[in-house]
Motif scaffolding. Structure first.
Motif, PDB file in Angstrom:
ATOM      1  N   GLU A 782      -0.085 -65.582  96.133  1.00  0.00           N
ATOM      2  CA  GLU A 782       0.847 -64.455  96.134  1.00  0.00           C
ATOM      3  C   GLU A 782       0.829 -63.739  94.775  1.00  0.00           C
ATOM      4  OE1 GLU A 782       3.566 -61.753  97.707  1.00  0.00           O
ATOM      5  OE2 GLU A 782       2.276 -63.254  98.656  1.00  0.00           O
ATOM      6  N   ARG A 786      -0.109 -59.880  94.062  1.00  0.00           N
ATOM      7  CA  ARG A 786       0.842 -58.938  93.490  1.00  0.00           C
ATOM      8  C   ARG A 786       0.325 -58.289  92.203  1.00  0.00           C
ATOM      9  NH1 ARG A 786       7.079 -59.774  94.619  1.00  0.00           N
ATOM     10  NH2 ARG A 786       6.998 -60.701  96.715  1.00  0.00           N
ATOM     11  N   ASP A 793       5.016 -55.950  88.106  1.00  0.00           N
ATOM     12  CA  ASP A 793       5.863 -56.541  89.135  1.00  0.00           C
ATOM     13  C   ASP A 793       5.362 -57.952  89.492  1.00  0.00           C
ATOM     14  OD1 ASP A 793       8.054 -56.199  91.204  1.00  0.00           O
ATOM     15  OD2 ASP A 793       6.322 -56.598  92.505  1.00  0.00           O
ATOM     16  N   GLY A 794       4.031 -58.135  89.526  1.00  0.00           N
ATOM     17  CA  GLY A 794       3.459 -59.446  89.824  1.00  0.00           C
ATOM     18  C   GLY A 794       3.806 -60.454  88.753  1.00  0.00           C
TER      19      GLY A 794
END
Length: 980
Positions: A782, A786, A793-794
């Protein structure tokens, strides 16, 4: 870190390799980390050195290398023999090997050292010459020395060939100008330079020959011109009888005559000849006087000793051969001596003659009878001689009367005289002369009369010369003053007629000349109309017959004035056309440079051409850079830090770096520094040959087996073992292999009683997974997804997951968090700005990266976990808040304004009146007063810059007057700042 520190580090590594027992993993990690830091720092300095060497800044590169700690010393210390063994040893423990130093750069640095010392003076001289814009011959001379001294640098030879090629073109033009201007000193210098040895480019033999021939011809012409002056000076010195001055001038005259080689009939000798003859005569007289003095001395010496008549006569002849006379006393002595020598020789002859004299006395009586006869004959002979002389005089003067009177007188004295044959013959000659004189008088009268008829009205030019010829013929017939006076009077009448005709011709010529001068004054300055007709009229006036020479001399200046004005108008028209070509090429750097170059070739030697040549030599990268800036500006405007890919960011940054290198740097404001920082960080996400991408770093963060492939065995006492696989429950025991190091490179086996491991029989394989393994499975993919979509944001997502995970060992958790934050700081300037304090706080916690959290019972682990937990409690929210701020700043980065786009609208030069103007390529459309900026190299530092040259108040076509606040250069392009 000092060189001693590095040497101590290498000693520790060598001791670890030589030790009989294997070092602990913690010791190896510490040594490897310190080694890696030193190598990275040294490699970074080497790369900076390489950049300077690539730019040819050898001295600057050496200065950087010699800053403490000395770069060569560091590179030498790090190049230890066991380096490869050390890397193999690290791999055995699963530790990343240390990268090698870029040895090729170190080799280049050593080469720079080897040639720097002997070349430093030459390089300094060349830099000084370049900064001072020294003349090309001086720079070429230095480059030739650099080619010899610095053979390893092919750039010098290339530069030399370029400079020599450019200089050769200059020399051709300078030679033409010097020959046209008949500048001997300039031609001599050019001849020496063109025919000198050492050229690396081919100098055409025809150019060498042209220079040598022109030098010889101008030298001869100069010598001849000086001979003209010397000839008059010699004549003046001769007139003043100033022999010292005349002798000095004679020596110079003869030296120049050997150069000019005038013919013996040259007019120069008509002026200087009398003086030269006088000097030769005086010098001959001096030589004769010297011979005379020497001869006198020899005669006096001979008189003082035994001698002969022959010797004395020879010495006398030699002494007086130049017309000198001996002093009276010496001459008497010489005569007496010769007489005494003769007397001695003749005494013998006298005795022999005495007897002969007595015999002769007997004939004396007979002589008396002959006296009277001899007397008459002598009188006749005397009259004949006198009459002969008078007859000769009569022939030359034409006056016969004296001879008639003489014949009458001697007839009256004695009639017998005229009966004698001698006198009768002379009488006949007189009568023949009388007849001849009558014919001469008639011929003389006829010649004078014919000459007077030729100059009777109307007088014609063609009759004057025949009349003068007749009078010359009459002059040859004249015998006396009366006849000569008559001819002279007639010549005066002919001359008067000539003067009258001359006056009429000259007056008509002067009238036409005055009209022509008025016509010349009205000739246009911007067109060639009328110039051929005026030159035709001047040519016609030059060929007019009979015009006074002094009047015609005024035509030459007039003709030169018209020709010069015609050439100037033609040149101005051609120059205007050339300037227009330059104007049309504005905005097209290569074409603009070509038009400037063509202008300098067509119009050499002017200050404008000098400015343009300087601009051509250095400014093309600036103009091209402005075009590249405009393109880059649009790309920077379009680049979004939220959506741009690392590859596109890397491409833009690389293009921007290349733009800055080749443009010198860009002279105007760019305002993209903050964007460059942000894009550089984004580009780093993609990695390169020296660094991993962000995704690779994330993969590596989860790569250790103790993180991604570990099963947790937790005892009832709270001890934690991280197994290599799910443990096996065998009867009343639990068997498993577990990691004994945090890297997972070493393992051990353990068997625990079933009661020691709560709920062991009921656990599934999934339930045995360690918290970090579950975190890896839940977070890794994930997180990768991202950060590829929205990097900041990741990173925020990953940090949030890690911080909220309460099961992962706190020591591992803080290490994972730090690695994630550093990945974020490397890949985002916004993350870096907001989490740098947090990274510093992590370092301040003192949690050691070498703490072995994987093994229960580590003495330091308990304290380290407490420090980590305290950190999370105190700083966890601040980290998330900072990352959230980074996300928001990425959406609204707040970058400053980008520098303006520059549109090429014209160029700077002086018009025909010498006033600075900006020639506009097309119509300039502005709605408000707008400043126009020229660009080029100015100032003592010769740096490129934009500088204001004019203000456009409204839309304009053609040109604008320039108002320079600083010195400008003709050829600098002019730009309009376009805000977009």
């Amino acid at each position: 870190m000092t060189t001693d520190d590095v040497n101590q580090l290498i000693d520790e590594i060598q001791r670890a390799l030589a030790a009989t027992t294997e070092p602990t993993e913690e010791e190896l990690i510490d040594l490897a980390a310190r080694h890696e830091d030193v190598v990275e720092a040294t490699a970074a300095r080497l790369r900076e050195v390489e950049k300077l060497l690539n730019k040819g800044l050898r001295s600057e590169a050496i200065a950087l290398a010699e800053q403490a700690p000395n770069l060569n010393d560091l590179a030498t210390a790090l190049d230890f023999p066991e380096f490869e063994i050390w890397n193999d040893f690290l791999l055995q423990f699963g530790i990343q090997p240390i990268r090698e130093l870029p040895v090729d750069i170190a080799a280049e640095l050593n080469d720079a050292y080897s040639i720097s010392a002997p070349l430093e003076r030459l390089l300094q001289r060349y830099r000084t010459q370049s900064l001072a814009r020294a003349p090309l011959p001086d720079r070429i001379d230095t480059l030739r020395q650099l080619v010899v001294e610095d053979t390893a640098n092919p750039g010098w030879k290339n530069d030399l060939q370029k400079f020599e090629a450019h200089r050769l073109e200059q020399l051709k033009k300078e030679l033409q100008v010097a020959i046209k201007g008949r500048d001997l000193s300039a031609v001599a210098v050019l001849d020496q330079e063109l025919n000198a040895v050492g050229w690396s480019v081919n100098v055409p033999p025809s150019v060498k020959k042209m220079a040598r021939d022109a030098h010889v011809q101008l030298r001869q012409a100069s010598a001849r011109q000086e001979l003209q002056t010397l000839s008059h000076q010699l004549s003046d010195a001769y007139a003043d009888f100033d022999r010292p001055v005349a002798t000095r001038l004679q020596q110079r005259f003869l030296a120049l005559a050997e150069i000019a080689e005038p013919d013996a009939t040259d007019a120069i000798y008509d002026i200087a000849g009398p003086a030269l003859d006088w000097l030769n005569e005086e010098q001959t007289k001096e030589a004769a006087e010297a011979d005379f003095v020497s001869g006198k001395a020899q005669i006096e010496s001979a008189l003082d000793r035994e001698t002969t008549i022959e010797e004395l006569e020879r010495l006398y002849a030699m002494t007086v051969r130049h017309g000198h006379s001996l002093p009276t006393l010496l001459e008497n002595r010489l005569a007496d001596r010769i007489e005494s020598l003769k007397s001695a020789a003749s005494r013998k002859r006298m005795l022999q003659l005495a007897s002969i004299v007595s015999v002769c006395l007997a004939g004396t009586v007979a002589v008396v009878f002959l006296v009277q006869l001899v007397t008459f004959q002598r009188a006749v002979a005397g009259h004949a001689d006198q009459a002969t002389q008078m007859l000769t005089t009569a022939k030359s003067t034409g006056d016969l009367q004296p001879l008639d009177d003489y014949f009458a007188a001697i007839t009256a004295e004695d009639p017998r005289y005229m009966e004698q044959p001698e006198l009768l013959g002379l009488k006949e000659q007189l009568e023949a002369l009388r007849s001849s004189e009558s014919g001469r008088h008639s011929q003389l009268d006829q010649l004078i009369g014919n000459a007077l008829n030729l100059i009777s009205d109307p007088v014609r030019w063609e009759n004057l010369s025949p009349a003068e010829t007749l009078l010359k013929d009459a002059q040859s017939l004249a015998r006396n003053e009366a006849e000569e006076a008559r001819i002279l009077h007639t010549q005066g009448q002919v001359q008067q007629a000539r003067l009258s005709l001359q006056r009429k011709v000259d007056e008509a010529f002067e009238t036409d000349q005055a009209l022509l001068v008025e016509q010349i004054d009205t000739l246009p300055k911007d067109s060639l109309t009328g110039y051929p007709e005026v030159l035709k009229q001047l040519a016609e006036m030059e060929t007019r017959s009979h015009v006074s020479a002094e009047l015609k001399t005024a035509l030459a200046p007039l003709k030169a004035r018209v020709s010069q004005q015609q050439v100037m108008v033609d040149a101005n028209m051609k120059m205007a056309a050339s300037l227009q070509k330059i104007t049309q090429a504005v905005g097209l750097p290569v074409k603009y440079r070509q038009q400037l170059l063509e202008f300098t070739q067509n119009h050499p030697g002017s200050k404008r051409s000098e400015d343009m040549l300087a601009v051509i030599a250095s400014d093309l990268p600036i103009w091209e850079g402005i075009g590249r800036w405009n393109s880059l500006r649009r790309r920077f405007q379009a680049a979004s830090v939220q959506t741009i890919s690392p590859q596109d960011a890397a491409s833009l940054i690389a293009d921007y770096d290349q733009f800055q290198k080749t443009s010198g740097p860009y002279p105007g404001p760019t305002g993209v520094d903050d964007r460059v920082m942000a894009l550089t960080a984004i580009a780093a996400r993609g990695g390169d040959e020296d660094s991993d991408s962000s995704s690779e770093q994330i993969e590596r963060m989860f790569a250790p087996r103790t993180v991604s492939d570990a099963w947790l065995v937790e005892t009832a006492d709270g001890d934690r073992y991280y197994a290599t696989r799910a443990p096996q429950v065998e009867g009343s025991s639990v068997r498993f292999s577990f990691y004994t190091t945090t890297t997972g490179t070493q393992t051990d086996t353990k068997v625990l009683a079933l009661g020691k491991v709560p709920f062991a029989p009921q656990r599934t394989e999934e339930q045995w997974k360690s918290p970090q393994m579950q975190l890896t499975e839940r977070l890794k993919n994930e997180l990768l997804k991202r950060v590829s979509q929205n990097f900041e944001d990741g990173i925020l997502f990953g940090a949030d997951v890690v911080l909220k995970d309460g099961a992962v060992d706190s020591i591992l958790k803080i290490q994972l968090l730090e690695r994630l934050l550093r990945i974020g700081a490397d890949g985002s300037v916004f993350v870096r700005r907001n989490i740098e304090p947090s990274l510093e706080k992590i370092a301040e916690t003192g949690v050691s990266k070498l703490t072995n959290w994987a093994v229960p019972g580590d003495t330091r682990a308990k304290d380290e976990r407490r420090k980590a937990d305290q950190f999370f409690q105190q700083h966890g929210p601040a980290i998330l808040a900072g990352l959230q701020m980074a996300v928001e700043q990425t959406a609204q980065p707040g970058f400053g304004a980008i520098g303006p786009e520059m549109e090429g609208v014209g160029w700077l030069h002086r018009n025909l009146d010498g006033q600075w103007v900006v020639a506009l390529r097309t119509e300039l459309n502005v709605r408000k007063p707008t400043t126009l900026l020229a660009v080029g190299r100015l100032g003592a530092d010769d740096a490129a810059r934009f500088y204001p040259v004019a203000t456009a108040e409204h839309s304009t076509i053609g040109s604008l007057p320039a108002d320079l606040a600083t010195d400008g250069k003709e050829g600098h392009p002019v730009y309009l700042s376009v805000e977009q």
